[in-house]
Design a protein around this motif. Structure first.
Motif, PDB file in Angstrom:
ATOM      1  N   GLU A 103      44.065 -16.123   4.817  1.00  0.00           N
ATOM      2  CA  GLU A 103      42.867 -16.877   5.212  1.00  0.00           C
ATOM      3  C   GLU A 103      43.131 -17.717   6.453  1.00  0.00           C
ATOM      4  O   GLU A 103      42.273 -17.839   7.333  1.00  0.00           O
ATOM      5  CB  GLU A 103      42.390 -17.772   4.061  1.00  0.00           C
ATOM      6  CG  GLU A 103      41.590 -17.023   2.994  1.00  0.00           C
ATOM      7  CD  GLU A 103      40.455 -16.182   3.587  1.00  0.00           C
ATOM      8  OE1 GLU A 103      39.793 -16.645   4.539  1.00  0.00           O
ATOM      9  OE2 GLU A 103      40.249 -15.051   3.112  1.00  0.00           O
ATOM     10  N   GLU A 104      44.302 -18.329   6.525  1.00  0.00           N
ATOM     11  CA  GLU A 104      44.629 -19.151   7.693  1.00  0.00           C
ATOM     12  C   GLU A 104      44.670 -18.299   8.960  1.00  0.00           C
ATOM     13  O   GLU A 104      44.163 -18.694  10.014  1.00  0.00           O
ATOM     14  CB  GLU A 104      45.987 -19.848   7.483  1.00  0.00           C
ATOM     15  CG  GLU A 104      45.911 -20.985   6.474  1.00  0.00           C
ATOM     16  CD  GLU A 104      47.264 -21.379   5.864  1.00  0.00           C
ATOM     17  OE1 GLU A 104      47.266 -22.229   4.973  1.00  0.00           O
ATOM     18  OE2 GLU A 104      48.304 -20.813   6.278  1.00  0.00           O
ATOM     19  N   LEU A 105      45.245 -17.129   8.840  1.00  0.00           N
ATOM     20  CA  LEU A 105      45.302 -16.244  10.011  1.00  0.00           C
ATOM     21  C   LEU A 105      43.904 -15.766  10.398  1.00  0.00           C
ATOM     22  O   LEU A 105      43.554 -15.707  11.587  1.00  0.00           O
ATOM     23  CB  LEU A 105      46.224 -15.055   9.729  1.00  0.00           C
ATOM     24  CG  LEU A 105      47.725 -15.391   9.759  1.00  0.00           C
ATOM     25  CD1 LEU A 105      48.548 -14.316   9.067  1.00  0.00           C
ATOM     26  CD2 LEU A 105      48.209 -15.587  11.201  1.00  0.00           C
ATOM     27  N   LEU A 106      43.079 -15.434   9.389  1.00  0.00           N
ATOM     28  CA  LEU A 106      41.710 -14.994   9.685  1.00  0.00           C
ATOM     29  C   LEU A 106      40.909 -16.116  10.341  1.00  0.00           C
ATOM     30  O   LEU A 106      40.106 -15.868  11.250  1.00  0.00           O
ATOM     31  CB  LEU A 106      41.018 -14.516   8.401  1.00  0.00           C
ATOM     32  CG  LEU A 106      41.543 -13.184   7.841  1.00  0.00           C
ATOM     33  CD1 LEU A 106      41.057 -12.951   6.410  1.00  0.00           C
ATOM     34  CD2 LEU A 106      41.120 -12.007   8.736  1.00  0.00           C
ATOM     35  N   ALA A 107      41.153 -17.353   9.914  1.00  0.00           N
ATOM     36  CA  ALA A 107      40.450 -18.490  10.520  1.00  0.00           C
ATOM     37  C   ALA A 107      40.865 -18.631  11.994  1.00  0.00           C
ATOM     38  O   ALA A 107      40.023 -18.866  12.861  1.00  0.00           O
ATOM     39  CB  ALA A 107      40.747 -19.771   9.753  1.00  0.00           C
ATOM     40  N   SER A 108      42.150 -18.466  12.280  1.00  0.00           N
ATOM     41  CA  SER A 108      42.598 -18.532  13.673  1.00  0.00           C
ATOM     42  C   SER A 108      42.027 -17.383  14.489  1.00  0.00           C
ATOM     43  O   SER A 108      41.715 -17.534  15.670  1.00  0.00           O
ATOM     44  CB  SER A 108      44.131 -18.495  13.744  1.00  0.00           C
ATOM     45  OG  SER A 108      44.656 -19.712  13.268  1.00  0.00           O
ATOM     46  N   ALA A 109      41.888 -16.230  13.855  1.00  0.00           N
ATOM     47  CA  ALA A 109      41.301 -15.074  14.539  1.00  0.00           C
ATOM     48  C   ALA A 109      39.861 -15.378  14.938  1.00  0.00           C
ATOM     49  O   ALA A 109      39.437 -15.097  16.062  1.00  0.00           O
ATOM     50  CB  ALA A 109      41.364 -13.842  13.646  1.00  0.00           C
ATOM     51  N   ARG A 110      39.116 -15.987  14.010  1.00  0.00           N
ATOM     52  CA  ARG A 110      37.720 -16.327  14.322  1.00  0.00           C
ATOM     53  C   ARG A 110      37.654 -17.387  15.413  1.00  0.00           C
ATOM     54  O   ARG A 110      36.804 -17.327  16.300  1.00  0.00           O
ATOM     55  CB  ARG A 110      37.006 -16.824  13.059  1.00  0.00           C
ATOM     56  CG  ARG A 110      36.620 -15.700  12.110  1.00  0.00           C
ATOM     57  CD  ARG A 110      35.739 -16.217  10.970  1.00  0.00           C
ATOM     58  NE  ARG A 110      36.474 -17.090  10.056  1.00  0.00           N
ATOM     59  CZ  ARG A 110      37.132 -16.654   8.971  1.00  0.00           C
ATOM     60  NH1 ARG A 110      37.133 -15.380   8.662  1.00  0.00           N
ATOM     61  NH2 ARG A 110      37.768 -17.509   8.197  1.00  0.00           N
ATOM     62  N   ALA A 111      38.569 -18.345  15.366  1.00  0.00           N
ATOM     63  CA  ALA A 111      38.523 -19.449  16.334  1.00  0.00           C
ATOM     64  C   ALA A 111      38.910 -18.998  17.738  1.00  0.00           C
ATOM     65  O   ALA A 111      38.498 -19.602  18.720  1.00  0.00           O
ATOM     66  CB  ALA A 111      39.435 -20.580  15.877  1.00  0.00           C
TER      67      ALA A 111
END
Ligand code: BES
Ligand code: ZN
Ligand code: ZN
Length: 483
Positions: A384-392
């Motif tokens: 989830e943390e990586l996906l959040a960085s991907a979105r950001a």
């Protein structure tokens, strides 16, 4: 040079680039400057400009030049669309010889400003080292670009990260016989030189032999170049803080080995060190931005070449972990070099988390295409943390299943595991990931498969021109800034 400043000067030498959605046609278009608003309304009234996506319209106001850039429907305007539109404007023929530009966002938001910065640094990048150019051609990178927006502290970091995206791209785009293991070692030594909070461990062939890195050495066996493992341990936080490790696949060229890649697949294989390039660029960024985390940056560097010594299909090889591996295919070499480095770091450093980044499988292109990198993880919070960085960051990721049962398809009759699956290529990205998972024990782990996203071979993709994309640099930098 790119800079953010609050007001626009609109002096006569500069060209003003004005971004606007189809709101240009409405009464409420948010353009504050009266003269500018009048010019826009004139162009709209004359039916010359509507603000459609992709539309460019040059206008003259007194002696000043304006380029109106359409963004399409307001509800569809997003960061990617902004970046693509600004890229198109900056590369348009009309601005070719212009030295100085002011860009007026369509709204004074961080999203607009960041998209413009990234368009001006990442979007206009082109690898032209070996193309003869006319002396008076001004590449966009030489222009003075001013983004007219409320300054924010984060923008200078955004510029740095974008420049380091291009740093990674240069490493990938350059010839494989220039960017080999010793070259990359030199680059990393240059980055860490004189820095007190980072130590570098370099494993050469001899050290790898002593440590039984049999898998990495086997992959490099047909090459006349040295293999290398580069491990930079960076301390941006206190001694008690846990380490996160990032490990990059660094195949400076992947011919496929004796399972030789065919024409159509081999030509871009200097990009098979894109994972390592991202790791090196993030190391550089961590030092420049003084990221407050403890991070291990590691690269597994080899060349998958062919000569009489090349490792062979059917060989059984034992690596650092002690597991024996049957070589089902010499072209599945990335998982081999990574296995040695992952198991070494897990064993020696016991990091809290380990993330690998690799151009690992052609299958990820089938699954996700060219804009989303594949993510496989044994831990939902890390994913989830990586996906959040991907979105950001717009450095896009899509999660694929962690799939332990695939291990059954990699059984070997003569070794502990095989580097290919018996399931006839089904789920190839997850198979590759599952192989790697066998070498991280219970460590919290994530795998980024960037084989589809690292290199643009033909058409422009989003706002990336031909060649390396620098994938992973924005993603991992953001991840470390926030986690
Ligand atoms: N480097 C390639 C993967 C790749 C493919 C990168 C396309 C960039 C673009 C990797 O080493 C490879 O060849 N993988 C094989 C694995 C197979 C033999 C199990 C593949 O994907 O075909
Ligand atoms: Zn390969
Ligand atoms: Zn490869």
């Amino acid at each position: 040079m790119i800079q953010v400043r609050r007001d626009f000067k609109f002096d006569k030498s500069a060209v003003l680039v004005l971004l606007t959605s189809e709101q240009a046609k409405s009464e409420s278009v948010p353009v504050k400057d009266k003269a500018l608003l009048a010019e826009l309304q004139k162009a709209v009234a004359a039916g010359q400009f509507e603000g459609n996506g992709g539309e460019l319209f040059p206008a003259v106001s007194g002696k000043k030049l304006i380029l109106f850039v359409g963004l399409g429907k307001e509800k569809d305007v997003n960061r990617t669309a902004l970046c693509m539109a600004v890229r198109r404007a900056l590369l348009s023929a009309g601005l070719k010889k212009v030295a100085s530009l002011e860009i007026l966002p369509h709204a004074d938001t961080a999203e607009d400003a960041i998209a413009i910065i990234e368009a001006a640094v990442i979007g206009v990048y082109a690898w032209k080292k070996y193309v003869s150019v006319k002396k008076d051609d001004k590449s966009v990178s030489k222009k003075d670009i001013f983004v007219v927006a409320s300054p924010r502290e984060e923008y200078s970091a955004i510029v740095k990260v974008a420049e380091n995206v291009n740093f990674a791209r240069d490493l990938v785009n350059e010839n494989a016989d220039v960017v080999h293991s010793l070259f990359l070692e030199k680059v990393v030594r240059g980055i860490v030189r004189g820095k007190g909070n980072v130590s570098l461990e370099v494993l050469d062939r001899k050290k790898m032999l002593a440590r039984k890195f049999g898998l990495l050495l086997a992959v490099n066996q047909g090459s006349n170049k040295e293999p290398r493992v580069l491990i930079a341990r960076y301390r941006g936080a206190g001694k008690k803080e846990p380490y996160t490790a990032v490990v990059g696949k660094g195949l400076t060229f992947d011919s496929g080995g004796l399972n030789l890649k065919p024409t159509g697949h081999i030509e871009t294989m200097r990009s098979d060190m894109s994972g390592a390039a991202a790791v090196i660029a993030v190391l550089k960024t961590a030092l420049e931005l003084k990221i407050k985390k403890n991070i291990i940056f590691a690269c597994a560097i080899a060349e998958n070449a062919i000569d009489a010594n090349a490792y062979k299909p059917g060989d059984v090889v034992v690596g650092y972990s002690g597991k024996s591996v049957e070589i089902g295919n010499t072209d599945a070499e990335g998982r081999l070099v990574l296995a040695d480095v992952l198991s070494y770091i897990v064993d020696k450093d016991k990091p809290a988390r380990i993330i690998d980044i690799a151009t690992l499988t052609g299958a990820v292109v089938v699954a996700l295409g060219h804009d989303y990198s594949g993510l496989v993880s044994n831990n939902d919070s890390l994913a989830e943390e990586l996906l959040a960085s991907a979105r950001a960051t717009d450095d896009r990721l899509w999660r694929l299943p962690n799939y332990p049962e695939l291990k059954d398809s990699m059984k070997s009759k003569i070794a502990d595991i095989k580097n290919t699956s018996n399931w006839r290529g089904a789920g190839g990205t997850m198979t590759g990931a599952e192989f790697l998972r066998q070498f991280v024990d219970k460590t919290t782990w994530a795998h980024l498969d960037i084989a589809g996203t690292a290199f643009v071979d033909n058409d422009v993709r989003l706002y990336y021109g031909h060649g390396a994309t620098g994938v992973g640099v924005r993603l991992l930098t953001h991840f470390f800034q926030n986690n």
